[in-house]
Design a protein around this motif. Structure first.
Motif, mmCIF file in Angstrom:
data_model
loop_
_atom_site.group_PDB
_atom_site.id
_atom_site.type_symbol
_atom_site.label_atom_id
_atom_site.label_comp_id
_atom_site.label_asym_id
_atom_site.label_seq_id
_atom_site.Cartn_x
_atom_site.Cartn_y
_atom_site.Cartn_z
ATOM 1 N N PRO A 234 0.787 -1.247 0.000
ATOM 2 C CA PRO A 234 0.000 0.000 0.000
ATOM 3 C C PRO A 234 0.812 1.285 0.000
ATOM 4 O O PRO A 234 0.261 2.351 -0.300
ATOM 5 C CB PRO A 234 -0.825 -0.117 1.294
ATOM 6 C CG PRO A 234 -0.888 -1.568 1.590
ATOM 7 C CD PRO A 234 0.417 -2.127 1.137
ATOM 8 N N ASP A 235 2.102 1.227 0.342
ATOM 9 C CA ASP A 235 2.922 2.436 0.297
ATOM 10 C C ASP A 235 3.210 2.884 -1.133
ATOM 11 O O ASP A 235 3.604 4.024 -1.358
ATOM 12 C CB ASP A 235 4.249 2.203 1.032
ATOM 13 C CG ASP A 235 4.041 1.907 2.510
ATOM 14 O OD1 ASP A 235 3.254 2.631 3.139
ATOM 15 O OD2 ASP A 235 4.646 0.954 3.021
ATOM 16 N N TYR A 264 -2.246 -0.554 -4.308
ATOM 17 C CA TYR A 264 -2.143 -1.868 -3.663
ATOM 18 C C TYR A 264 -2.908 -1.825 -2.350
ATOM 19 O O TYR A 264 -2.822 -0.849 -1.596
ATOM 20 C CB TYR A 264 -0.680 -2.243 -3.428
ATOM 21 C CG TYR A 264 0.063 -2.547 -4.698
ATOM 22 C CD1 TYR A 264 0.136 -3.841 -5.201
ATOM 23 C CD2 TYR A 264 0.674 -1.523 -5.430
ATOM 24 C CE1 TYR A 264 0.797 -4.115 -6.388
ATOM 25 C CE2 TYR A 264 1.335 -1.794 -6.621
ATOM 26 C CZ TYR A 264 1.390 -3.089 -7.091
ATOM 27 O OH TYR A 264 2.038 -3.357 -8.267
ATOM 28 N N LEU A 265 -3.666 -2.883 -2.065
ATOM 29 C CA LEU A 265 -4.520 -2.919 -0.880
ATOM 30 C C LEU A 265 -3.829 -3.548 0.317
ATOM 31 O O LEU A 265 -4.242 -3.335 1.452
ATOM 32 C CB LEU A 265 -5.817 -3.664 -1.204
ATOM 33 C CG LEU A 265 -6.634 -3.040 -2.353
ATOM 34 C CD1 LEU A 265 -7.883 -3.871 -2.624
ATOM 35 C CD2 LEU A 265 -7.011 -1.597 -2.033
ATOM 36 N N ARG A 266 -2.825 -4.362 0.076
ATOM 37 C CA ARG A 266 -2.060 -4.948 1.180
ATOM 38 C C ARG A 266 -0.675 -5.333 0.668
ATOM 39 O O ARG A 266 -0.407 -5.301 -0.539
ATOM 40 C CB ARG A 266 -2.763 -6.175 1.759
ATOM 41 C CG ARG A 266 -2.912 -7.352 0.810
ATOM 42 C CD ARG A 266 -3.312 -8.603 1.567
ATOM 43 N NE ARG A 266 -3.617 -9.745 0.715
ATOM 44 C CZ ARG A 266 -2.717 -10.546 0.173
ATOM 45 N NH1 ARG A 266 -1.411 -10.317 0.345
ATOM 46 N NH2 ARG A 266 -3.087 -11.577 -0.571
ATOM 47 N N GLN A 267 0.217 -5.681 1.585
ATOM 48 C CA GLN A 267 1.539 -6.134 1.195
ATOM 49 C C GLN A 267 1.431 -7.423 0.383
ATOM 50 O O GLN A 267 0.638 -8.322 0.716
ATOM 51 C CB GLN A 267 2.391 -6.416 2.437
ATOM 52 C CG GLN A 267 2.643 -5.207 3.325
ATOM 53 C CD GLN A 267 3.627 -4.250 2.731
ATOM 54 O OE1 GLN A 267 3.242 -3.223 2.183
ATOM 55 N NE2 GLN A 267 4.887 -4.577 2.831
ATOM 56 N N GLU A 293 5.537 5.864 -6.987
ATOM 57 C CA GLU A 293 5.992 6.550 -5.783
ATOM 58 C C GLU A 293 5.776 5.681 -4.555
ATOM 59 O O GLU A 293 4.778 4.978 -4.449
ATOM 60 C CB GLU A 293 5.215 7.861 -5.635
ATOM 61 C CG GLU A 293 5.727 8.813 -4.583
ATOM 62 C CD GLU A 293 5.030 10.157 -4.673
ATOM 63 O OE1 GLU A 293 4.198 10.441 -3.775
ATOM 64 O OE2 GLU A 293 5.300 10.914 -5.639
ATOM 65 N N ASP A 294 6.747 5.730 -3.670
ATOM 66 C CA ASP A 294 6.644 5.047 -2.376
ATOM 67 C C ASP A 294 6.720 6.111 -1.296
ATOM 68 O O ASP A 294 7.788 6.643 -1.007
ATOM 69 C CB ASP A 294 7.776 4.030 -2.213
ATOM 70 C CG ASP A 294 7.700 3.247 -0.894
ATOM 71 O OD1 ASP A 294 6.931 3.670 -0.002
ATOM 72 O OD2 ASP A 294 8.422 2.254 -0.760
#
Length: 353
Positions: A234-235, A264-267, A293-294
């Motif tokens: 998600p980042d 992204y909804l989860r890792q 981007e993170d």
């Protein structure tokens, strides 16, 4: 050329000999492959150089020119080894316990590129079994079956002639190849250049058709982004200038499309894979732009092409994120085709962990 002199502006030239009959049966890259380091004061990059005998990448899928193993900007590294090891018995890549194992053709990193013709390789459909076809940026390959397999290591009949010139802030690759039996030939020039005074890397391309048959197909950047070795989740956000149409839709548990952005909804963990074809873009080259981007680490990059998109894909697993912009090309004998791709790297205030 293995450890090119760094930062002093010396030009080195590597003219590699033709090696015939090289069948790709290797498992691991060479221990000390030819490489170079370049910098413009803002960016510092390391590249592997093409060599049919000692090169880090000798697969028959991706262009051998411009394999960027790392790129550093303000304490961040944007590329690296996203897999654990290589095994020629693997098809594409595989999850084996905690390991990510790649095939020979996928043991590569950085903003690498691949040329396709009819979703295969140049001249594959016309060649008889036992005959030859071309993979641009690789060489003349042997056809050993009716169906083309992009992940297969084909016999390298002729790697052509590679010339490499290394400067303080750029590396220039030239690949000359002729295959009389298929009628194809080309002179391919690619320059990886760090722009003076800016956190930008430009990939400049020039392809001249020296054969007797037209070169038609696509070329795309796979862009194996591995930002500070962060797990994809998600980042990360991916955004483009147009409203995204995704097919197939990403798995509802993993990611979603929101207008011009991909979230992204989860890792991603274990065997998670996110893949989708992206459409919705116009014929305007301005749509050929991707921002990744993170926010957690506070860094990102923008990829801009100067040619219209033909299609686009997104693929990611837990260790790497790859957005793949494609452009189309049609080059008649004697004609030339040019295109550039610019990578802009930047930082933003990181969010709290």
């Amino acid at each position: 050329m293995s450890n090119a002199l760094f930062g002093i502006g010396l030009t080195a030239i590597l003219a590699l000999p033709v090696v015939l009959g090289l069948a790709g049966g290797w498992d691991q890259p060479a221990a000390d492959p030819p490489q170079a380091e370049i910098t413009n004061g803002e960016l510092r990059a390391k590249l592997y150089l093409p060599d049919a005998q000692r090169g880090f990448y000798r697969g028959t899928r991706f262009d051998w020119a411009g394999v960027v193993s790392s790129l550093e900007y303000r304490g961040h590294n944007f590329y690296g080894q996203w897999y654990t090891r290589s095994d020629r018995r693997v098809h594409d890549f595989a999850f084996e316990g905690d390991d990510i194992v790649t095939s020979t053709c996928c043991t590569i990193m950085g903003p690498v590129e691949e040329f396709k013709s009819n979703e295969k390789a140049l001249g594959f459909d016309d060649a008889k079994v036992g005959g030859t076809f071309i993979k641009i940026g690789v060489g003349v390959l042997r056809k050993d079956g009716a169906e083309y397999d992009v992940f297969k290591q084909y016999e390298l009949v002729d790697p052509g002639k590679w010339t490499v010139k290394t400067h303080a802030d750029s590396v220039e690759f030239t690949h000359e190849l002729t295959d009389p039996s298929s009628g194809y030939g080309y002179n391919y020039r690619k320059v990886v250049r760090l722009v003076a005074g800016k956190p930008e890397m430009v990939l400049e391309h020039h392809l001249k058709n020296t054969g007797r048959r037209a070169i038609q197909g696509t070329v795309y950047g796979h862009n194996f982004l591995m930002l500070d070795r962060q797990t994809i989740g998600p980042d990360f956000t991916v955004s483009v200038p147009f409203a995204i149409e995704a097919s197939p839709a990403p798995h509802a548990d993993l990611a979603k499309v929101d207008g011009k952005k991909f979230h992204y909804l989860r890792q991603l963990v274990g065997r998670d894979v996110v893949y989708t074809q992206v459409s919705g873009f116009s014929s305007d080259p301005k749509d050929n732009e991707v921002r990744i981007e993170d926010r957690r680490v506070g860094a990102g990059m923008v990829i801009r092409g100067n040619r219209p998109l033909s299609h686009m894909a997104l693929w990611s697993i837990r260790s790497v994120l790859a957005v793949e912009p494609f452009i189309a090309m049609a080059i008649e004998p004697g004609n030339e085709f040019d295109w550039d791709v610019t990578y802009e790297y930047y930082t933003v205030p990181p969010t709290s962990k």
